[in-house]
Scaffold this active site. Sequence first.
Site, short mmCIF file in Angstrom:
data_model
loop_
_atom_site.label_atom_id
_atom_site.label_comp_id
_atom_site.label_asym_id
_atom_site.label_seq_id
_atom_site.Cartn_x
_atom_site.Cartn_y
_atom_site.Cartn_z
N GLY A 156 0.86 -1.19 0.00
CA GLY A 156 0.00 0.00 0.00
C GLY A 156 0.89 1.23 0.00
O GLY A 156 2.06 1.17 -0.40
N ARG A 157 0.34 2.34 0.49
CA ARG A 157 1.10 3.60 0.47
C ARG A 157 2.38 3.46 1.29
O ARG A 157 3.46 3.87 0.86
CB ARG A 157 0.27 4.72 1.07
CG ARG A 157 -1.02 5.01 0.36
CD ARG A 157 -1.73 6.11 1.15
NE ARG A 157 -3.11 6.31 0.74
CZ ARG A 157 -4.14 5.60 1.20
NH1 ARG A 157 -3.95 4.64 2.07
NH2 ARG A 157 -5.36 5.86 0.79
N ILE A 158 2.27 2.88 2.49
CA ILE A 158 3.46 2.79 3.36
C ILE A 158 4.46 1.78 2.78
O ILE A 158 5.66 2.02 2.78
CB ILE A 158 3.07 2.44 4.81
CG1 ILE A 158 2.13 3.52 5.37
CG2 ILE A 158 4.30 2.31 5.70
CD1 ILE A 158 1.53 3.22 6.74
N ARG A 178 -2.35 -8.21 -2.22
CA ARG A 178 -3.56 -8.85 -2.77
C ARG A 178 -3.65 -8.65 -4.28
O ARG A 178 -4.04 -9.53 -5.02
CB ARG A 178 -4.80 -8.28 -2.10
CG ARG A 178 -5.24 -9.10 -0.90
CD ARG A 178 -6.57 -8.65 -0.42
NE ARG A 178 -6.57 -7.18 -0.32
CZ ARG A 178 -7.58 -6.47 0.17
NH1 ARG A 178 -8.64 -7.08 0.60
NH2 ARG A 178 -7.51 -5.16 0.24
N ARG A 238 0.42 -4.40 12.38
CA ARG A 238 -0.32 -4.67 13.61
C ARG A 238 0.24 -5.96 14.21
O ARG A 238 0.59 -6.90 13.48
CB ARG A 238 -1.81 -4.87 13.33
CG ARG A 238 -2.59 -3.59 13.04
CD ARG A 238 -2.71 -2.70 14.28
NE ARG A 238 -3.49 -1.50 14.03
CZ ARG A 238 -2.98 -0.32 13.67
NH1 ARG A 238 -1.67 -0.19 13.50
NH2 ARG A 238 -3.76 0.73 13.50
N GLU A 267 -0.91 -4.80 23.38
CA GLU A 267 -0.14 -3.59 23.73
C GLU A 267 -0.81 -2.93 24.93
O GLU A 267 -2.03 -2.96 25.03
CB GLU A 267 -0.12 -2.63 22.54
CG GLU A 267 0.59 -3.25 21.35
CD GLU A 267 0.55 -2.36 20.10
OE1 GLU A 267 0.05 -1.23 20.17
OE2 GLU A 267 1.01 -2.83 19.05
N HIS A 286 4.97 1.17 19.49
CA HIS A 286 3.98 1.56 18.48
C HIS A 286 4.07 3.07 18.18
O HIS A 286 3.13 3.83 18.40
CB HIS A 286 2.56 1.20 18.96
CG HIS A 286 1.58 1.08 17.82
ND1 HIS A 286 0.51 0.22 17.83
CD2 HIS A 286 1.50 1.75 16.63
CE1 HIS A 286 -0.18 0.35 16.70
NE2 HIS A 286 0.41 1.27 15.97
C1 DGY Z 1 -1.87 3.72 12.35
O1 DGY Z 1 -2.00 4.85 11.87
O2 DGY Z 1 -2.57 2.77 12.03
C2 DGY Z 1 -0.79 3.57 13.36
O3 DGY Z 1 -0.60 2.29 13.76
C3 DGY Z 1 -1.05 4.48 14.54
O4 DGY Z 1 -0.29 5.60 14.34
#
Ligand code: DGY
Length: 320
Positions: A156-158, A178, A238, A267, A286
């Site tokens: 995705g973007r990240i 996907r 996650r 967490e 996180h």
């Molecule tokens: C998100 O944006 O989903 C991060 O895990 C929280 O900053």
Amino acid sequence: MRKPLIYISRKIPSDVLEPYQNQFQFRMWQKEDPVPRSTLLQEIEEAEGLFCTLTEKIDRELLQKATNLKVVANMAVGFDNINVELAKEHGVIVTNTPDVLTETTADLGFALLMATARRVVEANNFIKNNRWDNWAPFLLAGSDIHHKTIGIVGMGRIGEAVAKRAKGFDMPILYHNRTRKLEAEKKLGATYVSFDDLLEKSDFVVSVVPLTEETNQLFNEAAFQKMKDSAIFVNISRGRTVDEEALIHALETKQLKAAGLDVFVNEPIKGEHPLMKLDNVVCLPHIGSASMETRTKMIELCLENISGVLLGTGPKTPIN
Ligand code: DGY
């Protein structure tokens, strides 16, 4: 006439609310800890808008009480804390904070990858614990990053932003997603492979997948077995995308070289967590998107989304 009420479940700087004071009334949880569930359930009964974070569960119980609610703005790009389908049935619009955090989160992902590979935290502790007596040929020698193969799970973007950084390090880039991302393949020279191929061929496996039913415990015992024993696993998505017990076992038995983790199944984790006992693990609390600039933009985007829904101009970044 009563101004629409927006409940803010975490303490945020009150000056960001200034531009909205004429149109809305605000109530904010004032402590640093997350709002207790019972308080949230009480506050939501009156509110038209909710500003929340990933620590709040937006589920059936909450939505049933929220009879005035029109919009939930989640201060995160991930939204696995929200039952989005059910919110839709209740006529509640859900929004998240994509884009504004992409580069910051990728920076952290890459920092974690580098810190883990080059044993930065261990080396820092080594000096702090007064153990540095001499230079030595293999003192705290880690793994190279440049020219090693990175496997990005979730383009995705990240994921793309991580790939962009990897390109600068001359790393061959494999990805699994996907759907194929032909643009990204062209722009970044990334190669689409099956999940198994990615696990088998990568020196760094980076998890950037959103948490869904399909990705829950995607990184399990079988996945870790397929990875090289020299591989480093990095998770910035996650915690629940990983079977943590299987990960700990793989690290303890040296089936896997090391792991850099920003997210965990439950967490916050504490010092006694088994992962904290392993030298070959770097753990962060996180903080993927936690720069002052980005967290401020995330807050502003949440407020724009809420105001857009309540004033009828529409949300900027809706999910449902
Ligand atoms: C998100 O944006 O989903 C991060 O895990 C929280 O900053």
